[in-house]
Motif scaffolding. Structure first.
Motif, PDB file in Angstrom:
ATOM      1  N   ASP A 203       0.831  -1.296  -0.058  1.00 42.84           N
ATOM      2  CA  ASP A 203      -0.088   0.090  -0.023  1.00 42.84           C
ATOM      3  C   ASP A 203       0.957   1.225  -0.068  1.00 42.84           C
ATOM      4  N   VAL A 204       1.894   1.380   0.839  1.00 38.55           N
ATOM      5  CA  VAL A 204       2.842   2.476   1.024  1.00 38.55           C
ATOM      6  C   VAL A 204       3.749   2.611  -0.407  1.00 38.55           C
TER       7      VAL A 204
ATOM      8  N   TYR B 164       9.794   6.237   6.156  1.00 32.01           N
ATOM      9  CA  TYR B 164       9.076   6.833   7.194  1.00 32.01           C
ATOM     10  C   TYR B 164       7.823   6.149   7.371  1.00 32.01           C
ATOM     11  N   ALA B 165       7.059   6.260   6.082  1.00 37.45           N
ATOM     12  CA  ALA B 165       5.871   5.828   6.094  1.00 37.45           C
ATOM     13  C   ALA B 165       5.362   4.173   6.400  1.00 37.45           C
TER      14      ALA B 165
ATOM     15  N   LEU C 276       7.679   2.498   8.092  1.00 37.58           N
ATOM     16  CA  LEU C 276       8.043   2.290   9.542  1.00 37.58           C
ATOM     17  C   LEU C 276       6.734   2.569  10.551  1.00 37.58           C
ATOM     18  N   VAL C 277       6.187   3.715  10.339  1.00 38.63           N
ATOM     19  CA  VAL C 277       5.125   4.227  11.133  1.00 38.63           C
ATOM     20  C   VAL C 277       3.862   3.374  10.949  1.00 38.63           C
ATOM     21  N   THR C 278       3.774   2.781   9.833  1.00 37.13           N
ATOM     22  CA  THR C 278       2.586   2.069   9.673  1.00 37.13           C
ATOM     23  C   THR C 278       2.602   0.793  10.292  1.00 37.13           C
TER      24      THR C 278
ATOM     25  N   GLU D  68       4.523  -0.071  12.867  1.00 36.44           N
ATOM     26  CA  GLU D  68       4.707   0.153  14.427  1.00 36.44           C
ATOM     27  C   GLU D  68       3.060   0.308  14.869  1.00 36.44           C
ATOM     28  N   ASP D  69       2.345   1.020  13.950  1.00 38.53           N
ATOM     29  CA  ASP D  69       0.840   1.181  14.576  1.00 38.53           C
ATOM     30  C   ASP D  69       0.040   0.038  14.292  1.00 38.53           C
TER      31      ASP D  69
END
Lengths: 73, 325
Positions: free
Chosen positions: A11-12, A39-40, A42-44, A46-47
């Protein structure tokens, strides 16, 4: 977990999930790789997985399968 | 920009997702208050505002003319505003328009003031290393002026203001204040692991820290604002977000469940102008025709860390065109 990981990364990367496997190297020109996509992802991850991923570990990851180890630790 | 320091491929890779096409640099000797002064004069003359009715001026900037006094005091005099006007500086960057508007609206709401100028301006290019890949291709110098006034027919505005000072080092100029005075050592540029070079006197941005902060907090901010304002998120017509970078805006919209066609983007034309990005969006919005009646959410986020938003329905607002001085 593998399927969800591939879906989220695809998706990213704006790629079809079918175009990715755990063996796929994702930081390549094929996916127009840049730091922002990093970054996208990584944050995806993690969440979505409740994981805590260090930047160094993420930088070391080359294939989608490497990320599996980071989110399941 | 950073040409001469980075090859074309590197520049292309950085600029592509960020979305900047044109950047603006202040001239030698030109300060943020000069840019705001020009914007304010333009606003006052084009809207036919009587200067003697303006009873407040708020200058929001990270680049004041002097350490002291407050630049707003000099702007009161330079603009010919009454001596009875309140004048103050606020030290904010990318969240700065929301902070200025919040302060001005609070003064109006309390009855203390009836017409305030909110001036956002920064000349951070001077504090940006051209050898810093993460910063060289994003920021523009700019100033803006917005008048906030009391009106019997004003629509309600809802504000949400937030702070997390534990992230103060995410966006910072480390040297030059009391904590770390300037010295020969602080002026030395050093290479980081990413091939960028900057000194402690240059603006530093932890790219990943800012990205994760913004994409996590702004969607929550939007939900909270919509709820506080009593409007469904789907009922918001337009989202005017600080123009941090184009990819980040797209990712925020995705995580917030907002269609991208409701998110205004003009970073390509002006760059990231810190606190002026939302005023510039409003100017472009007004230039597109009558916008009265549209439900909007504005959101600023950045240095502090600080983030805030405004929800409301637009009335008829007058706007001068954006100019280069």
């Amino acid at each position: 977990m593998e399927e969800k990981l591939i879906e989220l990364v695809a998706d990213v990367l704006e790629a079809e999930p079918g175009a990715l496997s755990l063996d796929t190297e994702f930081k390549t020109d094929e996916f127009d790789w840049d730091s922002m996509k990093g970054y996208a992802i990584l944050v995806t991850l993690e969440d979505e997985f409740g994981a805590s991923i260090t930047v160094d570990d993420f930088i070391a990851a080359k294939r989608v399968g490497d990320l599996l180890g980071l989110v399941s630790e | 920009m950073g040409a001469g320091h980075f090859d074309a491929e590197t520049i292309g890779k950085v600029v592509g997702p960020v979305g900047t096409e044109t950047l603006y640099f202040a001239a030698d000797g030109q300060t943020a208050s000069d840019l705001c002064f020009a914007a304010a004069e333009r606003l006052i003359s084009s809207a036919g505002i009587a200067k003697d009715e303006i009873d407040g001026v708020i200058f929001v900037s990270q680049t004041p003319d002097y350490r002291t006094p407050a630049t707003a005091c000099m702007l009161q005099d330079r603009l010919g505003l009454p001596r009875t006007a309140v004048a103050m500086d606020l030290n904010f960057g990318c969240s700065g328009f929301v902070y200025g508007a919040f302060t001005a609206a609070s003064f109006v709401e309390s009855g203390a003031c009836s017409k305030l100028l909110v001036l956002n301006g920064d000349t951070l290019r001077r504090h940006t290393s051209l050898q810093d890949k993460g910063m060289a291709f994003i920021l523009s110098d700019a100033g803006s002026a917005v008048l906030i006034e009391a009106s019997d027919s004003a629509e309600p505005m809802t504000f949400s203001m937030n702070t997390d000072g534990s992230g103060y080092g995410t966006l910072i100029i480390p040297a030059g204040g009391e904590r770390l005075p300037k010295s020969e050592k602080t002026s030395e540029r050093r290479l980081d692991g990413d091939g960028s070079a900057r000194s402690d006197e240059d603006f530093y941005m932890d790219g990943m820290g800012v990205f994760t902060f913004a994409v996590r907090e702004v969607p929550l901010l939007i939900d909270g604002l919509a709820s506080l304002h009593g409007i469904a998120k789907d009922g918001v017509d337009d989202f005017l977000f600080h123009q941090a970078n184009a990819y980040m805006l797209k990712f925020i919209a995705k995580r917030a469940g907002i269609p991208m066609d409701k998110v205004h983007v003009n970073i390509g034309r002006y760059g990231n102008t810190n606190g002026s990005t939302i005023p510039f969006l409003l100017a472009d919005f007004a230039a597109g025709g009558e916008q009265a009646g549209r439900n909007v959410i504005m959101a600023g986020f950045g240095v502090g860390l600080s983030w805030g938003g405004i929800a409301g329905r637009l009335g008829t607002f007058r706007c001068a065109e954006i100019i280069s001085v």
